[in-house]
Design an enzyme around this catalytic site. Structure first.
Site, PDB file in Angstrom:
ATOM      1  N   ASP A 152      53.337  74.148  23.359  1.00  0.00           N
ATOM      2  CA  ASP A 152      53.985  72.852  23.115  1.00  0.00           C
ATOM      3  C   ASP A 152      54.139  72.078  24.429  1.00  0.00           C
ATOM      4  O   ASP A 152      53.978  70.864  24.474  1.00  0.00           O
ATOM      5  CB  ASP A 152      55.348  73.069  22.443  1.00  0.00           C
ATOM      6  CG  ASP A 152      55.212  73.856  21.149  1.00  0.00           C
ATOM      7  OD1 ASP A 152      54.341  73.509  20.339  1.00  0.00           O
ATOM      8  OD2 ASP A 152      55.956  74.844  20.969  1.00  0.00           O
ATOM      9  N   HIS A 179      59.383  76.472  17.613  1.00  0.00           N
ATOM     10  CA  HIS A 179      57.926  76.331  17.702  1.00  0.00           C
ATOM     11  C   HIS A 179      57.319  76.009  16.337  1.00  0.00           C
ATOM     12  O   HIS A 179      56.354  76.609  15.911  1.00  0.00           O
ATOM     13  CB  HIS A 179      57.324  77.613  18.295  1.00  0.00           C
ATOM     14  CG  HIS A 179      55.832  77.587  18.415  1.00  0.00           C
ATOM     15  ND1 HIS A 179      55.164  76.662  19.199  1.00  0.00           N
ATOM     16  CD2 HIS A 179      54.867  78.351  17.853  1.00  0.00           C
ATOM     17  CE1 HIS A 179      53.862  76.868  19.106  1.00  0.00           C
ATOM     18  NE2 HIS A 179      53.652  77.884  18.285  1.00  0.00           N
TER      19      HIS A 179
END
Ligand code: APR
Length: 316
Positions: A152, A179
């Site tokens: 990310d 996530h």
């Protein structure tokens, strides 16, 4: 045996193979221990011909798992099944939850002091699963269990650099939360070097980062989810853990039992890594009103994902 030993569980997979390649090339890795339920000898033979100093060993099947992780300093776990179009990370839950639970049970016996970096999705749930198994075995240390959210961060840095014409290798974007989907919260107010975004840019960039995994899943059209970028992210994070073990403290974002935000146990924020794993939780810092809203919205979603993982282990 040479240290640090890094064990890679799921080494023959789409993520595992390129991640093994990157770890084999990492000058800080002394021993790369490869484990999978299939194809490990081939991957290990192939990697062992690379002229870097990491020793490579192959371990195949449940009977060889103990040896694969014994005395490991760092254990990286991409074992599991990947997403197909139309699936969320949570759809992987049943298969991957069982895989992570069973791996953690052996780690608890063979390598209770290892730093564990979990890539297997849904990370929001698999980190609590591994933690519950380690708790049951009496060897849990919240400073040593990580959900890898580096992809990310990597994506955010790539997208911000692309948008602003910056050097991607010098762009730093903290990403907090979890996530998956709305739990992924890029802190665009904290980008380094200091960067200003219009509201329109923020409201386009934020969902792009949150859905970036789906961009790859759809582009691969049934062939799986992100593997190459995930491998790079996993290798970066493993390298950061090893540097920390060697006393080179450094800051990374990762999903850990941080209590960094009120009302939720596991939450990714910038952390200082050191010889004991997490040395310091740095927290979300000063966030914008927009980011605070995203954080608030992520808490019930994360709690749902966490409870699902915990009850998978506790059996209720
Ligand atoms: N122990 C070890 N390895 C296992 C096990 C197990 N119990 N079960 C499956 N594996 C291995 C498979 O044999 C395969 O080599 O895990 C590997 C997974 O590889 P792929 O199917 O190619 O999946 P990949 O794209 O690498 O994704 C794996 O990472 O990002 C996450 O969502 C993704 O959870 C998925 C995981």
């Amino acid at each position: 045996s040479q240290a640090p030993k890094v064990a890679l569980l799921g080494a023959a997979g789409g993520i595992g193979q390129p991640l093994g390649l990157l770890l084999k090339q990492d000058p800080l890795v002394a021993h790369l221990s490869l484990y999978d339920v299939v194809n490990t000898p081939g991957v290990a033979a192939d990697l062992s011909h690379i002229d870097s100093n990491a020793k490579v060993t192959a371990h195949t099947g449940q009977a060889e798992l103990f040896a694969a992780v014994e005395n490991a300093d760092v254990i990286v776990i991409p074992a599991g099944v990947p997403r197909k179009p139309g699936m969320t990370r949570d759809d992987l839950f049943n298969t991957n939850a069982g895989i992570v639970r069973d791996l953690a049970a052996v780690i608890a016996k063979a390598a209770p002091k290892a730093l564990i970096a979990i890539i297997t999705n849904p990370v929001n749930s698999t980190v609590p699963i591994a933690s519950e198994v380690l708790k049951k075995a009496g060897v849990y240390d919240p400073k040593r269990v990580f959900g890898v959210t580096t992809l990310d961060v990597v994506r955010s840095q790539a997208f911000v650099a692309e948008l602003k014409g910056h050097d991607a290798t010098k762009t730093i974007v903290p990403v907090v939360g979890g996530h998956a989907g709305i739990t992924i919260i890029p802190l665009l107010s904290q980008v380094t070097p200091a960067t200003t975004f219009t509201e329109a840019e923020i409201s386009k960039l934020t969902p792009r980062i949150q859905d970036a995994g789906t961009e790859v899943v759809n582009a691969k059209a049934g062939a799986g989810s992100a593997t190459l970028s995930m491998a790079l992210a996993g290798a970066k994070f493993a390298n950061a853990l090893i540097r920390g073990l060697k006393g080179q403290k450094n800051v990374q974002c990762a999903y850990v039992a941080s209590n960094a935000v009120n009302g939720v146990e596991y939450f990714s924020t910038p952390l200082e890594l050191g010889p004991n794993g997490v040395e310091k939780i740095l927290g979300v810092g000063k966030v914008s009103a927009f980011e605070q809203k995203l954080i608030d919205a992520s808490v019930p979603e994360l709690n749902k994902n966490i409870a699902k993982g915990v009850s998978f282990v506790k059996g209720n």
